[in-house]
Design a protein around this motif. Sequence first.
Motif, PDB file in Angstrom:
ATOM      1  N   VAL A  21       3.470   8.940 -12.288  1.00 17.05           N
ATOM      2  CA  VAL A  21       4.714   8.088 -12.492  1.00 17.05           C
ATOM      3  C   VAL A  21       5.426   8.624 -13.768  1.00 17.05           C
ATOM      4  O   VAL A  21       4.493   8.853 -14.733  1.00 17.05           O
ATOM      5  CB  VAL A  21       4.156   6.622 -12.578  1.00 17.05           C
ATOM      6  CG1 VAL A  21       5.448   5.582 -13.139  1.00 17.05           C
ATOM      7  CG2 VAL A  21       3.823   6.227 -11.324  1.00 17.05           C
ATOM      8  N   THR A  22       6.543   9.012 -14.087  1.00 15.02           N
ATOM      9  CA  THR A  22       6.907   9.237 -15.272  1.00 15.02           C
ATOM     10  C   THR A  22       8.050   8.319 -15.616  1.00 15.02           C
ATOM     11  O   THR A  22       8.883   7.854 -14.910  1.00 15.02           O
ATOM     12  CB  THR A  22       7.714  10.620 -15.079  1.00 15.02           C
ATOM     13  OG1 THR A  22       7.015  11.537 -14.542  1.00 15.02           O
ATOM     14  CG2 THR A  22       8.337  11.402 -16.553  1.00 15.02           C
ATOM     15  N   GLU A  75      -1.769   2.844 -11.118  1.00  9.55           N
ATOM     16  CA  GLU A  75      -2.900   3.171 -10.511  1.00  9.55           C
ATOM     17  C   GLU A  75      -2.783   3.440  -9.119  1.00  9.55           C
ATOM     18  O   GLU A  75      -3.636   4.329  -8.605  1.00  9.55           O
ATOM     19  CB  GLU A  75      -3.959   1.617 -10.760  1.00  9.55           C
ATOM     20  CG  GLU A  75      -4.521   1.485 -12.186  1.00  9.55           C
ATOM     21  CD  GLU A  75      -5.086   0.347 -12.431  1.00  9.55           C
ATOM     22  OE1 GLU A  75      -5.263  -0.426 -11.409  1.00  9.55           O
ATOM     23  OE2 GLU A  75      -5.264   0.074 -13.736  1.00  9.55           O
ATOM     24  N   ALA A  76      -2.076   2.756  -8.316  1.00  9.93           N
ATOM     25  CA  ALA A  76      -1.872   2.884  -6.692  1.00  9.93           C
ATOM     26  C   ALA A  76      -1.342   4.326  -6.567  1.00  9.93           C
ATOM     27  O   ALA A  76      -1.528   5.096  -5.465  1.00  9.93           O
ATOM     28  CB  ALA A  76      -0.921   1.645  -6.177  1.00  9.93           C
ATOM     29  N   VAL A  77      -0.272   4.638  -7.566  1.00  7.71           N
ATOM     30  CA  VAL A  77       0.310   5.937  -7.137  1.00  7.71           C
ATOM     31  C   VAL A  77      -0.423   6.958  -7.253  1.00  7.71           C
ATOM     32  O   VAL A  77      -0.655   8.177  -6.746  1.00  7.71           O
ATOM     33  CB  VAL A  77       1.711   6.055  -8.158  1.00  7.71           C
ATOM     34  CG1 VAL A  77       2.344   7.328  -7.945  1.00  7.71           C
ATOM     35  CG2 VAL A  77       2.768   4.909  -7.567  1.00  7.71           C
ATOM     36  N   GLU A  78      -1.532   6.929  -8.665  1.00  6.24           N
ATOM     37  CA  GLU A  78      -2.281   8.085  -9.013  1.00  6.24           C
ATOM     38  C   GLU A  78      -3.320   8.030  -7.869  1.00  6.24           C
ATOM     39  O   GLU A  78      -4.141   9.040  -7.756  1.00  6.24           O
ATOM     40  CB  GLU A  78      -2.901   7.887 -10.415  1.00  6.24           C
ATOM     41  CG  GLU A  78      -1.642   7.966 -11.445  1.00  6.24           C
ATOM     42  CD  GLU A  78      -2.090   7.699 -12.937  1.00  6.24           C
ATOM     43  OE1 GLU A  78      -3.127   7.140 -13.062  1.00  6.24           O
ATOM     44  OE2 GLU A  78      -1.295   7.934 -13.540  1.00  6.24           O
ATOM     45  N   ARG A 124      10.467   1.591 -15.991  1.00  5.99           N
ATOM     46  CA  ARG A 124       9.295   0.750 -16.391  1.00  5.99           C
ATOM     47  C   ARG A 124       8.389   0.946 -14.867  1.00  5.99           C
ATOM     48  O   ARG A 124       8.697   0.943 -13.703  1.00  5.99           O
ATOM     49  CB  ARG A 124       9.360  -0.691 -16.616  1.00  5.99           C
ATOM     50  CG  ARG A 124      10.089  -0.789 -18.152  1.00  5.99           C
ATOM     51  CD  ARG A 124       9.967  -2.131 -18.578  1.00  5.99           C
ATOM     52  NE  ARG A 124      10.906  -2.096 -19.534  1.00  5.99           N
ATOM     53  CZ  ARG A 124      11.893  -3.098 -19.801  1.00  5.99           C
ATOM     54  NH1 ARG A 124      11.958  -4.127 -18.966  1.00  5.99           N
ATOM     55  NH2 ARG A 124      12.611  -3.185 -20.818  1.00  5.99           N
ATOM     56  N   ALA A 125       6.969   0.583 -14.989  1.00  6.36           N
ATOM     57  CA  ALA A 125       6.041   0.299 -13.996  1.00  6.36           C
ATOM     58  C   ALA A 125       4.965  -0.303 -14.379  1.00  6.36           C
ATOM     59  O   ALA A 125       4.368  -0.328 -15.709  1.00  6.36           O
ATOM     60  CB  ALA A 125       5.674   1.998 -13.611  1.00  6.36           C
ATOM     61  N   SER A 126       4.382  -1.189 -13.572  1.00  8.08           N
ATOM     62  CA  SER A 126       3.315  -1.973 -13.901  1.00  8.08           C
ATOM     63  C   SER A 126       1.893  -1.315 -13.630  1.00  8.08           C
ATOM     64  O   SER A 126       1.897  -0.383 -13.281  1.00  8.08           O
ATOM     65  CB  SER A 126       3.307  -3.184 -12.912  1.00  8.08           C
ATOM     66  OG  SER A 126       2.824  -2.749 -11.352  1.00  8.08           O
ATOM     67  N   ASP A 163       0.830  -1.158  -0.041  1.00  8.84           N
ATOM     68  CA  ASP A 163       0.050  -0.047  -0.202  1.00  8.84           C
ATOM     69  C   ASP A 163       0.946   1.480  -0.314  1.00  8.84           C
ATOM     70  O   ASP A 163       2.073   1.180   0.859  1.00  8.84           O
ATOM     71  CB  ASP A 163      -1.024  -0.010   1.213  1.00  8.84           C
ATOM     72  CG  ASP A 163      -2.009  -1.309   1.145  1.00  8.84           C
ATOM     73  OD1 ASP A 163      -2.471  -1.479   0.363  1.00  8.84           O
ATOM     74  OD2 ASP A 163      -2.073  -1.855   2.401  1.00  8.84           O
ATOM     75  N   LEU A 164       0.479   2.196  -0.843  1.00  2.53           N
ATOM     76  CA  LEU A 164       1.204   3.507  -0.745  1.00  2.53           C
ATOM     77  C   LEU A 164       0.240   4.585  -0.160  1.00  2.53           C
ATOM     78  O   LEU A 164      -1.017   4.756  -0.991  1.00  2.53           O
ATOM     79  CB  LEU A 164       1.541   3.848  -2.160  1.00  2.53           C
ATOM     80  CG  LEU A 164       2.543   5.211  -2.412  1.00  2.53           C
ATOM     81  CD1 LEU A 164       3.852   5.138  -1.627  1.00  2.53           C
ATOM     82  CD2 LEU A 164       2.558   5.474  -3.811  1.00  2.53           C
TER      83      LEU A 164
END
Length: 166
Positions: A148-149, A139-142, A132-134, A121-122
């Motif tokens: 996420v860049t 979705e979790a960061v946003e 790269r990002a999954s 959890d963030l």
Amino acid sequence: MKLNEIRDNEGATKNRMRVGRGIGSGKGKTAGRGVKGQKARTGVSIKGFEGGQMPLHRRLPKRGFNNIHAADLNEVNLGRVQEAIEAGKLDKGATVTVDALVQAGIIARARDGVKLLGVGDLTTKLAFEVTRASKSAIEAVEKAGGSVTVVYASGVSTRGSAQATA
């Protein structure tokens, strides 16, 4: 006891076998190599040879390949990043980059980049700059209000449809 009286225990050391020092030595004449033939000669290496029969390593089919262009990435889970923030190792306001992750001790060393994974959890709003990002990580960061860049070392995207920003 004196320093000049110190020695190894009985049987702790053993002299090496000196071969080829006469028949009476027990390892003379052929020096433990048997008699004649290819393996009695020096410099022979016939590992895997099966007497003319096709060797096992040639009978079995080849499987797969090693992609020489594959990126060697560090995987970082969001839960690990959150733990580092709570421990005070990462700054809440600063952008999370590869260098910041190394400084915080989340990754040992930067390889070809970092892939952000969505495990854990963030809860903190963060800006990430990763290779790269999954989808679940993005979705979790946003959801937490961050961004996420996707940044590539060369500035050119090698995989995926994400826009590269150098």
